[in-house]
Scaffold this motif. Structure first.
Motif, short mmCIF file in Angstrom:
data_model
loop_
_atom_site.label_atom_id
_atom_site.label_comp_id
_atom_site.label_asym_id
_atom_site.label_seq_id
_atom_site.Cartn_x
_atom_site.Cartn_y
_atom_site.Cartn_z
N VAL A 299 0.70 -1.23 -0.45
CA VAL A 299 0.22 -0.09 -0.43
C VAL A 299 0.73 1.44 0.15
O VAL A 299 1.04 2.27 -0.93
CB VAL A 299 -1.06 0.11 0.98
N ARG A 300 1.85 0.99 0.88
CA ARG A 300 2.56 2.06 0.65
C ARG A 300 3.87 3.05 -0.39
O ARG A 300 3.99 3.63 -1.23
CB ARG A 300 4.02 2.44 1.82
N ALA A 301 3.92 1.52 -1.13
CA ALA A 301 4.42 1.48 -2.04
C ALA A 301 3.77 2.25 -3.09
O ALA A 301 3.93 3.41 -4.12
CB ALA A 301 4.88 0.37 -2.79
N PHE A 302 2.08 1.36 -3.27
CA PHE A 302 1.61 2.27 -4.60
C PHE A 302 1.42 4.05 -3.98
O PHE A 302 1.23 4.38 -5.16
CB PHE A 302 0.13 1.44 -3.97
N ALA A 303 1.03 4.12 -2.89
CA ALA A 303 0.93 5.26 -2.57
C ALA A 303 2.19 6.53 -2.89
O ALA A 303 1.75 8.06 -3.54
CB ALA A 303 0.48 5.62 -1.39
N LEU A 304 3.48 5.38 -3.05
CA LEU A 304 4.66 6.66 -3.40
C LEU A 304 4.27 7.11 -4.70
O LEU A 304 5.48 8.03 -4.44
CB LEU A 304 5.93 6.02 -2.26
#
Length: 830
Positions: free
Chosen positions: A336-341
């Protein structure tokens, strides 16, 4: 009392031997629906909770239930021994697959206590060795639980600790649903401090400066909150200045900020981790080198503490640097963090050495508005309720912000090109693209006025055939008029329909006052008109009403007339949707008149006089055919009346010459719908158009009736008789207040009462014969009326979504659903 915190959305795995009291513990601290027990699953598949032979099937069921609960974002507790790493591994994998945080709660009960408890349970006939083996496995697991992937591990090492514990459910850091704004969401700044100061000023924020004149905070007099989508730093001339201002706003509670990929990289660099100082990072590090140690430490804490996304305004707004698909909203995991960043990347790089990204927004179908940046675009464009706010300020474009909930874009131009772009700024994709799955299959459409409206799969398939072959483009198809309910069958011997039943129907529904509107014999049309003369005119089945050139000319006339009467400014809009009839009927129904009605009339007029002549000759020869002759002559009269009925609605047109528009309702404009305005308000607007352009617009006559006043009802009946006696089609009776609810919910928005002669067109020349009328009185109106209400609710929902600026697929969903319902089996004559 010991308080243990667990996330509101998480997977709680109880770990303990048989007899440790896990089920009792779960029942004390969690709702029954939150606990999934392995014993219960064994009983579910085998009718015996102790059938160890059913264990494999039971855990398949357990994992399925856990997965479904986590998919829906529900806290879930697994009640099983879970002392073996393999058992826990599958549960951690489930949590990871659904992007929730797994928590282990270990009940480390002494083996002797567990054995004693099992001895008092007749269903536990295994020996003490089993419990001791389980306890040994549990003890060996304690040091590895965090390595296995558990974010939180709580070990309760005694009966006293177990009894004293309580749980506190905490929100994830990204969960700010209780923060409702209003917000000003700012795109990628990239060190452009001067442009940021100007943008905040244009948004109404007052800047606070330190003794050196540097901006250190900004607040809005109306209490608005700024939200930064990340990438505050790198490439631009003053990354420290941007950080100083944004950090001050966040610390003062005047702003929120999510991490961009550039902040994540800066955090690693400041922490001493190995990074490649590319894409402007070196410039930022050089700029920070001129700052104090205290400031650099403050920056390091700030960028390291930024989270990847926020969920705001009761879940209606999501802000993430590179965007976020719906399944990840409010979730927490590495991906989720990777997608958001970084967005949805393929893992490959393009010819410029930059990551290849998938256009996730094209497929977004979530209800939350998602605002993001990361990939520069020339201008902010709505794509399926998402908007990219990175307009390349550092590359010489502009710095953009979106005011929410107003959905207004504010921009300031870049002072200059601060950094040459590596890759050309991308042109936004078509924001109106739809997917086949948006319309196919059994569907449920949520409406504001009727809740859920269900659609059958076969009806959707039929609508897709019509839409794909004949309808105007989905982006231009916002509304289809609902079918109209017919009046109850009349009790009068020579009538099938009569106004008295319409007045009585509304009286029973609790409606006191109705308006009777002249029913024009034209073709129903929806006019979606823009201020510059653009738009579309389509039929009630979504087909284009005119060839392109005529449509353009007509829309231009309508827009000019609307301008002349001052409606654009009065309504504060640059577009509006009108419900109308376009006359003559033959303009769209010419083939129907010629091939069906005229053909019947011509054949009858050719055959019946000959038949009558033959019958007269037979009578002269003494043959008793008097009854047949009388019937034939009556049929001649009825056919003449039939032909006269449809001829009233036919006249020649040449281009737009002879074309008339009879508007009767304003449906929507920018930011507004008008179903709660009474019908006299709507008709007054229509009258203004008629007065301004009488050669193009035709009036709709009307009469207000009090359904509880006998004299008023009688006046309404006489008015209908006058209309139909003069050749009119009839009238539509509507609640004067427009949208109304009765004891049983929505009330029919209109009931059509057609004239006796007009019904010859519908039911045939001889429908007034007593034997035919008797048969036709047996009309089943229930399904038609149900359809009318459901289509009405769908139409209003589509208009609400259109006025609210929702994406094309959401608006078109409602129009498509109306057309799908039209394929339900209903007598088309009703």
């Amino acid at each position: 009392m010991t308080t243990l915190q667990i996330p509101e959305v998480s997977l709680v795995v109880l770990v303990g031997t048989s007899g440790a009291g896990k089920s009792t513990f779960a029942a004390r601290h969690f709702r029954p629906t939150e606990v999934v027990s392995s014993d219960w699953c064994r009983g579910l598949v085998s009718d015996d909770e102790n059938d160890q032979g059913a264990t494999k099937d039971a855990f398949e069921v357990l994992h399925f239930i856990v997965g479904k609960r986590l998919e829906r974002g529900r806290l879930t507790v697994v009640d099983a021994t879970n002392v073996q790493p393999a058992a826990r591994r599958e549960l951690v994998a489930l949590a990871k697959a659904h992007d929730v945080l797994p928590t282990a709660v270990v009940l480390d009960v002494a083996p002797g206590v567990a054995v004693e408890r099992n001895e008092h349970r007749p269903d536990r006939d295994f020996g003490a060795s089993v419990v001791r083996r389980q306890h040994d496995q549990l003890r060996r697991s304690l040091k590895s639980l965090r390595r296995e992937g558990f974010r939180h591990v709580h070990v309760l090492s005694s009966l006293e600790e177990i009894e004293a514990v309580r749980f506190e459910r905490t929100r994830l850091r990204n969960d700010l649903r209780d923060v409702t704004g209003p917000f000003d969401v700012v795109g990628d700044v990239h060190g452009c401090r001067a442009e940021l100061e100007q943008l905040l000023g244009d948004l109404g924020y007052a800047l606070d400066r330190d003794e050196q004149g540097r901006p250190v905070d900004a607040h809005h007099p109306d209490g608005r909150t700024a939200v930064f989508v990340g990438d505050l730093v790198d490439r631009g001339p003053d990354s420290p200045g941007v950080l100083r201002l944004v950090m001050g706003m966040v610390e003062a509670g005047h702003a929120l900020c999510v991490s961009g990929n550039h902040e994540a990289k800066l955090a690693n660099a400041l922490a001493g981790r190995k990074v490649t100082a590319s894409h402007g990072l070196q410039e930022t590090l050089d700029q920070l080198a001129a700052e104090s140690d205290e400031f650099r430490e403050r920056v390091a804490r700030f960028v390291d503490g930024l989270i990847a996304h926020y969920v705001l305004d009761d879940g209606r707004l999501v802000v993430a640097h590179a965007g976020l698909k719906e399944a990840y909203h409010g979730r927490a995991s590495g991906r989720v963090r990777a997608f958001a960043l970084y967005g949805d990347t393929s893992g490959e790089t393009d010819e410029f050495g930059l990551p290849v990204r998938y256009p996730w927004a094209d497929d977004y179908r979530g209800r939350a508005t998602v605002l993001y940046g990361h990939t520069p675009v020339p201008e902010p464009v709505w794509v399926n309720n998402t908007m990219c706010l990175d307009t390349g300020c550092v590359f010489g474009g502009s710095l953009s912000a979106l005011s929410y909930p107003e959905r207004e874009v504010v921009q300031v131009p870049a002072e200059r090109e601060h950094y040459a772009p590596v890759r050309p700024v991308e042109t936004p994709r078509d924001p109106e693209a739809l997917r086949l799955t948006d319309v196919l299959g059994p569907r449920i459409v949520e409406t504001a006025h009727m809740g859920r409206v269900s659609l059958r799969e076969e009806n959707a398939a039929g609508a897709l055939e019509v839409m794909s072959r004949f309808a105007v483009a989905p982006a231009r198809l916002a509304y289809l008029p609902p079918t109209m309910s017919p009046v109850d069958t009349s009790a009068l011997p020579d009538h099938l329909e009569h106004p008295a039943e319409a007045f009585a129907h509304y009286g029973r529904s609790g409606i006191d006052t109705v308006v009777c509107e002249e029913k024009h014999m034209g073709s129903r049309a929806v006019l979606h008109v823009t201020r510059d003369g653009g738009g579309v005119v389509h039929t009630r089945t979504g087909r284009s009403f005119f060839p392109a050139a005529l449509e353009s000319a007509l829309l231009g006339e309508v827009a000019t007339t609307v301008e002349a009467v001052g409606l654009w400014d009065e309504l504060g809009t640059d577009w509006l949707v009108l419900d109308a009839e376009i006359l003559p009927w033959s303009l769209k129904a010419g083939a129907l008149v010629r091939d069906q009605y005229a053909a019947v009339g011509a054949a009858a007029r050719a055959a019946l006089p000959t038949a009558a002549a033959v019958l007269e000759q037979a009578t002269g020869r003494g043959v008793d055919v008097a009854g047949l002759l009388e019937r034939t002559r009556r049929r001649e009269t009825e056919v003449d009346a039939y032909a006269a009925a449809y001829r009233r609605y036919v006249w020649e047109t040449d281009g737009l010459d002879g074309v008339r528009i009879a508007p009767f309702q304003l449906l929507a404009s920018s930011g507004a719908t008008y179903e709660t305005r009474d019908h006299l308000w709507h008709l007054a607007l229509a009258d203004r158009l008629v007065q301004q352009s009488p050669e193009r617009f035709t009036p709709t006559r009307r009469l207000v009736v009090d359904v509880h006043d006998a004299a008023s009802v009688e006046a309404g009946v006489r008015w209908w008789e006058e209309l139909t006696g003069a050749g009119g089609e009839g009238m539509v009776v509507k609640p004067l207040a427009n949208l109304v609810r009765g004891p049983k919910g929505l009330v029919q928005p209109g009931i059509k009462v057609r004239g006796r002669e007009y019904l010859r067109i519908i039911y045939g020349p001889e429908y007034t014969a007593p034997e035919n009328l008797a048969r036709l009185r047996d009309r089943n109106l229930g399904h038609k009326r149900s359809m009318a209400l459901r289509e009405y609710a769908l139409g209003l929902e589509g208009l609400r979504r259109l006025a609210g600026g929702e994406p094309t697929w959401r608006v078109h969903e409602c129009a498509f659903a109306v057309l799908a319902m039209e394929s339900e089996p209903v007598d088309p004559r009703l």
